[in-house]
Motif scaffolding. Structure first.
Motif, mmCIF file in Angstrom:
data_model
loop_
_atom_site.group_PDB
_atom_site.id
_atom_site.type_symbol
_atom_site.label_atom_id
_atom_site.label_comp_id
_atom_site.label_asym_id
_atom_site.label_seq_id
_atom_site.Cartn_x
_atom_site.Cartn_y
_atom_site.Cartn_z
ATOM 1 N N TRP A 19 0.937 -1.242 -0.062
ATOM 2 C CA TRP A 19 0.020 0.023 -0.072
ATOM 3 C C TRP A 19 0.979 1.206 0.057
ATOM 4 C CZ3 TRP A 19 -0.842 3.712 4.017
ATOM 5 C CH2 TRP A 19 -1.723 4.880 3.766
ATOM 6 N N GLU A 32 1.137 5.138 0.836
ATOM 7 C CA GLU A 32 0.713 6.581 1.317
ATOM 8 C C GLU A 32 0.327 7.402 0.584
ATOM 9 O OE1 GLU A 32 1.470 9.538 5.054
ATOM 10 O OE2 GLU A 32 3.035 7.762 4.809
ATOM 11 N N PRO A 60 -3.458 6.871 -1.404
ATOM 12 C CA PRO A 60 -3.896 6.016 -0.120
ATOM 13 C C PRO A 60 -5.293 5.394 -0.714
ATOM 14 C CG PRO A 60 -4.505 8.599 0.267
ATOM 15 C CD PRO A 60 -3.352 8.343 -0.866
ATOM 16 N N TYR A 61 -6.024 5.899 -1.724
ATOM 17 C CA TYR A 61 -7.286 5.421 -1.970
ATOM 18 C C TYR A 61 -7.238 4.199 -2.997
ATOM 19 C CZ TYR A 61 -9.075 9.467 0.533
ATOM 20 O OH TYR A 61 -9.491 10.408 1.172
ATOM 21 N N LEU A 96 -6.840 0.564 -3.257
ATOM 22 C CA LEU A 96 -6.827 -0.466 -2.202
ATOM 23 C C LEU A 96 -7.120 -1.697 -2.935
ATOM 24 C CD1 LEU A 96 -9.145 1.090 0.322
ATOM 25 C CD2 LEU A 96 -6.660 1.018 0.480
ATOM 26 N N ILE A 114 -9.598 5.156 5.748
ATOM 27 C CA ILE A 114 -8.437 5.883 5.464
ATOM 28 C C ILE A 114 -8.415 7.171 6.401
ATOM 29 C CG2 ILE A 114 -7.236 7.160 3.928
ATOM 30 C CD1 ILE A 114 -8.330 5.477 1.907
ATOM 31 N N THR A 137 -1.063 10.021 6.502
ATOM 32 C CA THR A 137 -2.173 9.217 6.160
ATOM 33 C C THR A 137 -1.983 7.882 6.588
ATOM 34 O OG1 THR A 137 -2.849 10.928 4.325
ATOM 35 C CG2 THR A 137 -3.852 8.607 4.219
ATOM 36 N N LEU A 177 -3.999 3.648 7.356
ATOM 37 C CA LEU A 177 -5.112 2.691 7.183
ATOM 38 C C LEU A 177 -5.446 2.348 8.591
ATOM 39 C CD1 LEU A 177 -4.029 0.616 4.281
ATOM 40 C CD2 LEU A 177 -5.735 2.824 4.328
#
Length: 274
Positions: A195, A197, A200-201, A203, A216, A228, A230
């Motif tokens: 993942w 940062e 971040p969206y 996924l 998030i 940011t 999770l």
């Protein structure tokens, strides 16, 4: 001139001792009162130099003017002050052969520096010891169920952790990634490491069972740095303190660095865990 210097020396050392005693016992006293007490005691000690009655009178005035002449103060603050004086006197006496080889001014500076540094070191050590003792009362054993896997952890209830998940308002706890990484599901483990940062969206790397449980968040550290992260909703958290408490459907954030976790804890709990 010698008399004035002796009063100055005594006043300065008395002030150091009073300030140290105030910090250790937690009693607030105005600085002006401490200085007045230090001066009066130093003056008495200089007038009755090297006499037992002078030492007793000087000590009584030092305690009485600074912390009042009440019996409780004479015992509590007096004990701390006596021990600090005894320690400082021993340190300076042991270094006296070295100190006497210098001029009067250098002698004064060295004695002052030794007194200040010695008392500061003791106060710092005492403060750390008391902090550690207080922190122990916030250490609890925890059983965490996350992604249908159970983890036995050592938790620390942090009164400064008020982080919540914005939409639900539920508390967010912080979990050491290192403490649980070997027992995490392999597909989740790989997805978490991949993942980004900065994006971040994105996924898609997470398995389907994670989607309903991930949030998030943007959090701020003590240094006011924003990042940011999770957060993942766990199934259950059992906190074993003086009483056992069960918590359901709250959130955990994995942290890579747990070196600063107090008392070697593996999980930093939200203040509401109290």
């Amino acid at each position: 001139m010698i008399g004035e210097l002796l009063v100055l020396y005594n006043t300065l050392f008395n002030y150091f001792l009073l300030k140290f005693t105030q910090e250790i016992t937690g009693l607030y006293v105005k600085r002006s009162r401490l200085l007045l007490s230090a001066f009066c005691s130093g003056l008495i000690a200089s007038i009755f130099y090297q006499t037992l009655i002078g030492a007793l009178l000087s000590f009584t005035v030092l305690i009485g003017l600074a912390f009042s002449f009440k019996l409780q103060s004479l015992i509590k603050q007096g004990t701390v002050l006596f021990l600090a004086s005894f320690f400082l006197g021993g340190v300076l006496t042991s270094l006296l052969p070295f100190l006497l080889n210098h001029s009067d001014f250098t002698f004064f500076l060295l004695c002052t520096a030794i007194a200040f540094l010695s008392l500061t070191a003791i106060h710092s050590k005492w403060k750390n010891m008391m902090q550690s003792k207080i922190q122990l009362s916030f250490v609890v054993d925890c059983d965490l169920v996350l992604f249908k896997k159970a983890f036995q952890l050592k938790g620390f209830i942090d009164t400064g952790n008020e982080c919540t998940e914005p939409m639900s308002g539920k508390p967010v706890h912080f979990l050491s990634y290192q403490a649980v990484s070997k027992e995490l599901p392999e597909d989740f483990h790989k997805a978490l490491l991949s993942w980004d940062e900065k994006n971040p969206y994105q996924l898609k790397m997470f398995p389907a069972y994670v989607y309903p449980k991930v949030r998030i968040l943007t959090i701020s550290t003590v240094q006011q740095e924003r990042s940011t992260v999770l957060a993942f909703r766990f199934e259950k958290l059992v906190i074993k303190g003086t009483t056992t408490k069960e918590i359901f459907d709250q959130y955990v954030v994995f942290t890579k660095q747990d070196a600063k976790y107090p008392q070697d804890a593996q999980m930093i709990l939200h203040v509401l865990a109290l």
